[in-house]
Design an enzyme around this catalytic site. Sequence first.
Site, PDB file in Angstrom:
ATOM      1  CG  ASP A 100     -11.449   3.304   5.407  1.00 27.42           C
ATOM      2  OD1 ASP A 100     -10.864   4.191   6.059  1.00 27.42           O
ATOM      3  OD2 ASP A 100     -11.204   3.065   4.208  1.00 27.42           O
TER       4      ASP A 100
ATOM      5  CE  LYS B 197      -8.317   1.831   3.187  1.00 24.05           C
ATOM      6  NZ  LYS B 197      -8.444   2.971   2.280  1.00 24.05           N
TER       7      LYS B 197
ATOM      8  CG  HIS C 183      -1.776   1.252   1.293  1.00 22.88           C
ATOM      9  ND1 HIS C 183      -2.954   1.372   0.570  1.00 22.88           N
ATOM     10  CD2 HIS C 183      -1.628   2.404   1.966  1.00 22.88           C
ATOM     11  CE1 HIS C 183      -3.485   2.555   0.817  1.00 22.88           C
ATOM     12  NE2 HIS C 183      -2.705   3.195   1.663  1.00 22.88           N
TER      13      HIS C 183
ATOM     14  NE  ARG D 138      -8.771  10.576   6.410  1.00 24.82           N
ATOM     15  CZ  ARG D 138      -7.989   9.687   5.802  1.00 24.82           C
ATOM     16  NH1 ARG D 138      -8.452   8.474   5.512  1.00 24.82           N
ATOM     17  NH2 ARG D 138      -6.759   9.997   5.473  1.00 24.82           N
TER      18      ARG D 138
ATOM     19  CB  SER E 110      -7.837   5.175   6.556  1.00 22.39           C
ATOM     20  OG  SER E 110      -8.331   4.889   5.267  1.00 22.39           O
TER      21      SER E 110
END
Length: 418
Positions: free
Chosen positions: A161, A187, A82, A168, A183
């Site tokens: 989320d 995930k 990520h 956000r 967040s």
Amino acid sequence: MTALELIREKRDGQALSDEAIRFLVAGASDGSIPDYQLAAWLMAVRLRGMTDAETKTLTLAMAASGRELDLSSIPGRKVDKHSTGGVGDKATLVVAPLVAAAGVPVAKLSGRALGHSGGTLDKLEAIAGFRVDLGIDEFIAQVATIGIAITGQTADMVPADKVFYALRDATATVDSVPLIASSVMSKKLAAGADAILLDVKAGRGAFVATVAEAQALAQALVTLGTNAGRETVAYVTDMEQPLGRAVGNALEVREAIDTLAGRGPAELEGLSLRLAAEMLRLAGAQAVDLHRLLVGGAASRKFAELITAQGGDPRVVDDPGRLPSAPIQRPVPATTAGYVAGADALEIALAVGIVLQKKVGDPVVKGEPLAVIHARTEADAANIANRVAASFAIAENASPRPLLLRRVTASGVERLDL
């Protein structure tokens, strides 16, 4: 307990109890707390922060707010990757097929654009027909069959989320470290990977501006992952200028295709090789010559296989001209000679699509193109030409910027820019 009480407590700088945080997450998931109150709480968090204990509780509650994947039917140790997001960051499009070509399964849940940062799913949708909405069973079956799948979260995964993420983006609270950390890691935990690799961006084009802030975020992410029983490694990488040269969905897919064939920008290739090697290590796989997989065509073939499996047109791999393109291409000339001392990633992001011709440290002659604007109309190109020109700083001398800055593990922080 009411949302109003919890907004007030956080506004006044108090740490919320585990029960309070779970109450907020449940309210976001089932819609019992309205968006305006959730938005107010997010702003209070942005201004007042959260303790490590609060962040951990928020992360675990969000991960458990919906379906959690079980990837145990897929052989091998699964590693997720990520990025916290940046300008021109198309590394996932290179790293995921490259790692899969090396024989390590890649089960990747990706996101869409957030703020000025482009999303992997948006980029993939530039490929005609590409589906980013695989069902979970379909997702797992595809990884088991071809070794790779990239899709968005399903509606029943981490629903809290989804609510917080959208709010956000709409309330200028994107850059809160605990909100970013919770967040990302909620995930990652829900996605079921055995180990997690993170690329934390630092600079003007990122959601955290300084290396110190990015290192703090990386450490928070690694701590969250480690405490959840997942080996987690984070890199801090430079985002003062765009990654690579292309900024804009179709342009970035084209650059990723070039990089998968060993023809991409050196910095994007170098970052991709480093991250891919780390993923292989986390997976417990034998080291392989990753560069050979690029130049030998294996990584490109795996990308084409991914595109085919998800309904896209694989011919773009051999013929990137099939990707969407803008009819107007307008060069932005340098007004003075020297060396590029800065290429403001944020300003360039706001003027997408752009292909940089010069990066920091490059020499430039007066009148030489600094970048090429890709636009729908001449008027659109003219409207952003001055902004693009102003995003470049020219000096008498300048050196290239280091891209790899830190490597963060549970054992500590390693400097990579010395």
